[in-house]
Structures are given as structure tokens and as C-alpha cells.
Design a protein around this motif. Structure first.
Motif, PDB file in Angstrom:
ATOM      1  N   ASN A  66      89.111 -25.065 -39.944  1.00 40.25           N
ATOM      2  CA  ASN A  66      87.762 -25.487 -39.591  1.00 40.25           C
ATOM      3  C   ASN A  66      87.166 -24.357 -38.768  1.00 40.25           C
ATOM      4  OD1 ASN A  66      85.472 -26.551 -38.262  1.00 40.25           O
ATOM      5  ND2 ASN A  66      86.271 -28.634 -38.406  1.00 40.25           N
ATOM      6  N   ALA A  67      86.356 -23.523 -39.409  1.00 40.34           N
ATOM      7  CA  ALA A  67      85.872 -22.312 -38.752  1.00 40.34           C
ATOM      8  C   ALA A  67      84.912 -22.602 -37.617  1.00 40.34           C
ATOM      9  CB  ALA A  67      85.200 -21.396 -39.782  1.00 40.34           C
ATOM     10  N   GLU A  68      84.262 -23.757 -37.638  1.00 35.28           N
ATOM     11  CA  GLU A  68      83.308 -24.116 -36.585  1.00 35.28           C
ATOM     12  C   GLU A  68      83.994 -24.662 -35.344  1.00 35.28           C
ATOM     13  OE1 GLU A  68      80.145 -23.287 -36.889  1.00 35.28           O
ATOM     14  OE2 GLU A  68      80.777 -22.417 -38.814  1.00 35.28           O
ATOM     15  N   ASP A  69      85.140 -25.285 -35.529  1.00 40.06           N
ATOM     16  CA  ASP A  69      85.907 -25.848 -34.408  1.00 40.06           C
ATOM     17  C   ASP A  69      87.379 -25.692 -34.740  1.00 40.06           C
ATOM     18  OD1 ASP A  69      87.086 -27.224 -32.345  1.00 40.06           O
ATOM     19  OD2 ASP A  69      86.011 -29.107 -32.670  1.00 40.06           O
ATOM     20  N   ILE A  70      87.963 -24.600 -34.300  1.00 39.60           N
ATOM     21  CA  ILE A  70      89.334 -24.289 -34.687  1.00 39.60           C
ATOM     22  C   ILE A  70      90.352 -25.304 -34.190  1.00 39.60           C
ATOM     23  CG2 ILE A  70      88.915 -21.828 -34.913  1.00 39.60           C
ATOM     24  CD1 ILE A  70      90.003 -21.440 -32.149  1.00 39.60           C
ATOM     25  N   THR A  71      89.995 -26.060 -33.152  1.00 40.73           N
ATOM     26  CA  THR A  71      90.928 -27.071 -32.657  1.00 40.73           C
ATOM     27  C   THR A  71      91.098 -28.201 -33.657  1.00 40.73           C
ATOM     28  OG1 THR A  71      89.243 -28.383 -31.487  1.00 40.73           O
ATOM     29  CG2 THR A  71      90.251 -26.546 -30.288  1.00 40.73           C
ATOM     30  N   GLN A  72      90.213 -28.282 -34.638  1.00 39.09           N
ATOM     31  CA  GLN A  72      90.310 -29.310 -35.678  1.00 39.09           C
ATOM     32  C   GLN A  72      91.002 -28.777 -36.931  1.00 39.09           C
ATOM     33  OE1 GLN A  72      89.397 -32.558 -34.984  1.00 39.09           O
ATOM     34  NE2 GLN A  72      89.220 -31.559 -32.972  1.00 39.09           N
ATOM     35  N   SER A  73      91.554 -27.586 -36.856  1.00 42.83           N
ATOM     36  CA  SER A  73      92.310 -27.020 -37.967  1.00 42.83           C
ATOM     37  C   SER A  73      93.740 -27.548 -37.949  1.00 42.83           C
ATOM     38  CB  SER A  73      92.316 -25.491 -37.869  1.00 42.83           C
ATOM     39  OG  SER A  73      91.003 -24.975 -37.835  1.00 42.83           O
ATOM     40  N   SER A  74      94.462 -27.291 -39.025  1.00 37.72           N
ATOM     41  CA  SER A  74      95.866 -27.729 -39.085  1.00 37.72           C
ATOM     42  C   SER A  74      96.690 -26.720 -39.866  1.00 37.72           C
ATOM     43  CB  SER A  74      95.983 -29.111 -39.732  1.00 37.72           C
ATOM     44  OG  SER A  74      95.534 -29.065 -41.085  1.00 37.72           O
ATOM     45  N   LEU A  75      97.984 -26.731 -39.582  1.00 37.51           N
ATOM     46  CA  LEU A  75      98.901 -25.772 -40.200  1.00 37.51           C
ATOM     47  C   LEU A  75     100.190 -26.442 -40.617  1.00 37.51           C
ATOM     48  CD1 LEU A  75     100.064 -22.750 -40.605  1.00 37.51           C
ATOM     49  CD2 LEU A  75     101.046 -23.141 -38.351  1.00 37.51           C
ATOM     50  N   THR A  76     100.710 -26.038 -41.749  1.00 40.79           N
ATOM     51  CA  THR A  76     102.075 -26.390 -42.147  1.00 40.79           C
ATOM     52  C   THR A  76     102.779 -25.100 -42.551  1.00 40.79           C
ATOM     53  OG1 THR A  76     101.442 -26.807 -44.458  1.00 40.79           O
ATOM     54  CG2 THR A  76     101.410 -28.686 -42.947  1.00 40.79           C
ATOM     55  N   ALA A  77     104.032 -24.972 -42.161  1.00 41.55           N
ATOM     56  CA  ALA A  77     104.795 -23.768 -42.480  1.00 41.55           C
ATOM     57  C   ALA A  77     106.210 -24.145 -42.891  1.00 41.55           C
ATOM     58  CB  ALA A  77     104.833 -22.835 -41.276  1.00 41.55           C
ATOM     59  N   THR A  78     106.743 -23.409 -43.828  1.00 36.62           N
ATOM     60  CA  THR A  78     108.089 -23.665 -44.339  1.00 36.62           C
ATOM     61  C   THR A  78     108.870 -22.361 -44.386  1.00 36.62           C
ATOM     62  OG1 THR A  78     107.307 -25.501 -45.704  1.00 36.62           O
ATOM     63  CG2 THR A  78     109.448 -24.558 -46.268  1.00 36.62           C
ATOM     64  N   VAL A  79     110.122 -22.431 -43.975  1.00 38.65           N
ATOM     65  CA  VAL A  79     111.003 -21.263 -44.014  1.00 38.65           C
ATOM     66  C   VAL A  79     112.234 -21.604 -44.849  1.00 38.65           C
ATOM     67  CG1 VAL A  79     112.423 -19.686 -42.671  1.00 38.65           C
ATOM     68  CG2 VAL A  79     110.224 -20.451 -41.779  1.00 38.65           C
ATOM     69  N   ASP A  80     112.609 -20.684 -45.712  1.00 41.39           N
ATOM     70  CA  ASP A  80     113.821 -20.805 -46.517  1.00 41.39           C
ATOM     71  C   ASP A  80     115.002 -20.385 -45.645  1.00 41.39           C
ATOM     72  OD1 ASP A  80     115.906 -20.620 -48.283  1.00 41.39           O
ATOM     73  OD2 ASP A  80     114.950 -19.167 -49.608  1.00 41.39           O
ATOM     74  N   LYS A 118     100.299 -30.496 -34.706  1.00 40.22           N
ATOM     75  CA  LYS A 118      99.748 -31.767 -34.234  1.00 40.22           C
ATOM     76  C   LYS A 118      98.475 -31.567 -33.414  1.00 40.22           C
ATOM     77  CE  LYS A 118     102.958 -34.540 -32.503  1.00 40.22           C
ATOM     78  NZ  LYS A 118     104.141 -34.949 -31.701  1.00 40.22           N
ATOM     79  N   SER A 119      98.393 -30.445 -32.711  1.00 37.18           N
ATOM     80  CA  SER A 119      97.200 -30.147 -31.918  1.00 37.18           C
ATOM     81  C   SER A 119      97.121 -28.648 -31.673  1.00 37.18           C
ATOM     82  CB  SER A 119      97.222 -30.899 -30.583  1.00 37.18           C
ATOM     83  OG  SER A 119      98.277 -30.438 -29.759  1.00 37.18           O
ATOM     84  N   ILE A 120      95.890 -28.195 -31.429  1.00 32.21           N
ATOM     85  CA  ILE A 120      95.633 -26.784 -31.137  1.00 32.21           C
ATOM     86  C   ILE A 120      94.772 -26.709 -29.892  1.00 32.21           C
ATOM     87  CG2 ILE A 120      94.547 -24.663 -31.958  1.00 32.21           C
ATOM     88  CD1 ILE A 120      95.111 -25.723 -34.824  1.00 32.21           C
ATOM     89  N   GLU A 121      95.193 -25.882 -28.944  1.00 29.56           N
ATOM     90  CA  GLU A 121      94.471 -25.718 -27.683  1.00 29.56           C
ATOM     91  C   GLU A 121      94.085 -24.259 -27.508  1.00 29.56           C
ATOM     92  OE1 GLU A 121      95.316 -25.943 -22.834  1.00 29.56           O
ATOM     93  OE2 GLU A 121      96.892 -26.471 -24.285  1.00 29.56           O
ATOM     94  N   VAL A 122      92.801 -24.005 -27.254  1.00 28.73           N
ATOM     95  CA  VAL A 122      92.348 -22.657 -26.958  1.00 28.73           C
ATOM     96  C   VAL A 122      92.566 -22.388 -25.475  1.00 28.73           C
ATOM     97  CG1 VAL A 122      90.347 -21.129 -26.861  1.00 28.73           C
ATOM     98  CG2 VAL A 122      90.650 -22.662 -28.820  1.00 28.73           C
ATOM     99  N   THR A 123      93.239 -21.286 -25.159  1.00 31.96           N
ATOM    100  CA  THR A 123      93.567 -20.990 -23.763  1.00 31.96           C
ATOM    101  C   THR A 123      92.888 -19.729 -23.238  1.00 31.96           C
ATOM    102  OG1 THR A 123      95.545 -19.763 -24.448  1.00 31.96           O
ATOM    103  CG2 THR A 123      95.820 -22.119 -23.972  1.00 31.96           C
ATOM    104  N   GLY A 124      92.279 -18.935 -24.105  1.00 32.98           N
ATOM    105  CA  GLY A 124      91.636 -17.696 -23.681  1.00 32.98           C
ATOM    106  C   GLY A 124      90.759 -17.159 -24.775  1.00 32.98           C
ATOM    107  N   GLU A 125      90.220 -15.977 -24.560  1.00 33.82           N
ATOM    108  CA  GLU A 125      89.300 -15.403 -25.540  1.00 33.82           C
ATOM    109  C   GLU A 125      89.938 -15.225 -26.901  1.00 33.82           C
ATOM    110  OE1 GLU A 125      86.469 -11.436 -26.122  1.00 33.82           O
ATOM    111  OE2 GLU A 125      87.518 -11.794 -24.217  1.00 33.82           O
TER     112      GLU A 125
END
Length: 202
Positions: A66-80, A118-125
């Protein structure tokens, strides 16, 4: 145990575009990691003498941005978990196979490690924290990844497509996932370091 992370984990760093605007200058949508520009390293103290470094070669991640509000984005990652690369130079054994065996990762029984945000928090620039569930060695626990947004290109001069780059670190206690072989001489804490670029899903 470190494959999940993947990254993982890696997509999440992208989300940290700007602390004030909390936005990023690429279109919203689904992005995937570019495997030619993605690396997941794992680091662990070896008898206090040195930090042993290995990597996972099999990483895949999807970022719903979500480019307008990155805290509303989500990620899934998988490692072999069977994609361990230790660059072990001796010929006495396959150290890759040893790490993949039931002595440590047990890749035969647990072929994948995953990270789901589950959540994303912006902490700096250009920094943030991504909290998510890491599933490793059959155990799922909440972990936090520190991420740094590197830059976004819209468009990339070579591909003419949007691209997003970030770096991330996460330290986990492997014994909490039941990976306790040689804990003590080989540290329980394992640090995962992720470098990745995301491109639009084709």
C-alpha cells in the motif's frame, strides 16, 4: 530457521518509505523479490572465537504494498531449508548436509520456513519494525525484524519497471524452535541478515 525469514522478511523493509508521509514513490500492488538480487545470511557465534556465516539460496517473498500507507502493507516470505550454503572448504564431510539434517534444521521433515507479517511500524525516516509469525522447525513464534528502506526507483533504468530495495536484520533464539544441538559452544542466538529488491509481480 533462517530461511524464513525470509528475508524474509525482506519485503517488509520496503514498507518503510518515509516516517512523516509513511508512503513510497512506487505504485501500490503486489511485488515479489528479485532472486538475482536477494540474499539471506545467517550468523552464529562459534565458541566465541568467530561468527560463522552461511546463507540460504532458496528464497521467495511476496509484498502486497500500500504505497499511500505502508503500515497497511503485508509480507509473506518462504525459505527452502534444504538450500543451505556454508561454503565449507574441507572434504571430510558435507557441512551443508549436516546443517540441513535432523541435527539442526531437519529439512526433510520441515522443508520450508515462513515469515508472515502481522504489523508494520515506521520508526524513522527510512527505518521500521516488522512484526510477524516465524514458522521454523515445526514451531511458530512471533519475531520482529528491523528494516531499512534503501531506495525506490520508478522506473528502474534497466527494466523500466518500479523497484524497491531494503535491508533487514532479525535475531532469533534457535533453542525456542527446538534446534538446540551444541547450544552453548555454538550460540543459541542466530542473526538473519537480508538484502533484497522487489519488482512487480508478472
Amino acid at each position: 530457521m533462517h530461511r524464513l525469514l525470509a528475508a524474509t522478511a525482506t519485503s517488509l523493509l520496503i514498507l518503510v518509505g518515509s516516517a512523516s508521509a509513511q508512503s513510497v514513490d512506487v505504485p501500490s500492488g503486489t511485488y515479489v523479490n528479485d532472486p538475482t538480487h536477494s540474499n539471506l545470511l545467517w550468523k552464529v557465534s562459534h565458541f566465541g572465537l568467530s561468527t560463522y556465516i552461511g546463507r540460504f539460496n532458496g528464497i521467495s517473498a511476496t509484498l502486497d504494498l500500500n504505497a499511500e500507507d505502508i503500515t497497511q502493507s503485508s509480507l509473506t516470505a518462504t525459505v527452502d531449508t534444504a538450500s543451505v550454503d556454508t561454503n565449507y572448504p574441507a572434504t571430510d564431510k558435507s557441512f551443508d548436509d549436516e546443517i540441513e539434517s535432523d541435527m539442526f534444521l531437519n529439512a526433510a521433515e520441515f522443508p520450508e520456513a515462513t515469515f508472515v507479517s502481522k504489523s508494520i511500524e515506521v520508526t524513522g525516516e527510512n527505518t521500521g519494525k516488522v512484526t510477524g509469525d516465524l514458522t521454523l522447525h515445526g514451531q511458530t513464534r512471533e519475531e520482529v525484524m528491523d528494516v531499512t528502506f534503501n531506495t525506490a526507483l520508478n522506473a528502474h533504468p534497466m527494466t523500466q519497471q518500479p523497484a524497491i530495495g531494503f535491508s533487514g536484520t532479525m535475531t532469533i533464539d534457535r533453542t525456542k524452535y527446538g534446534i538446540d544441538q551444541l547450544a552453548g559452544p555454538v550460540a543459541a542466538d542466530v542473526t538473519l541478515e537480508i538484502e533484497t529488491e522487489f519488482v512487480p509481480q508478472s
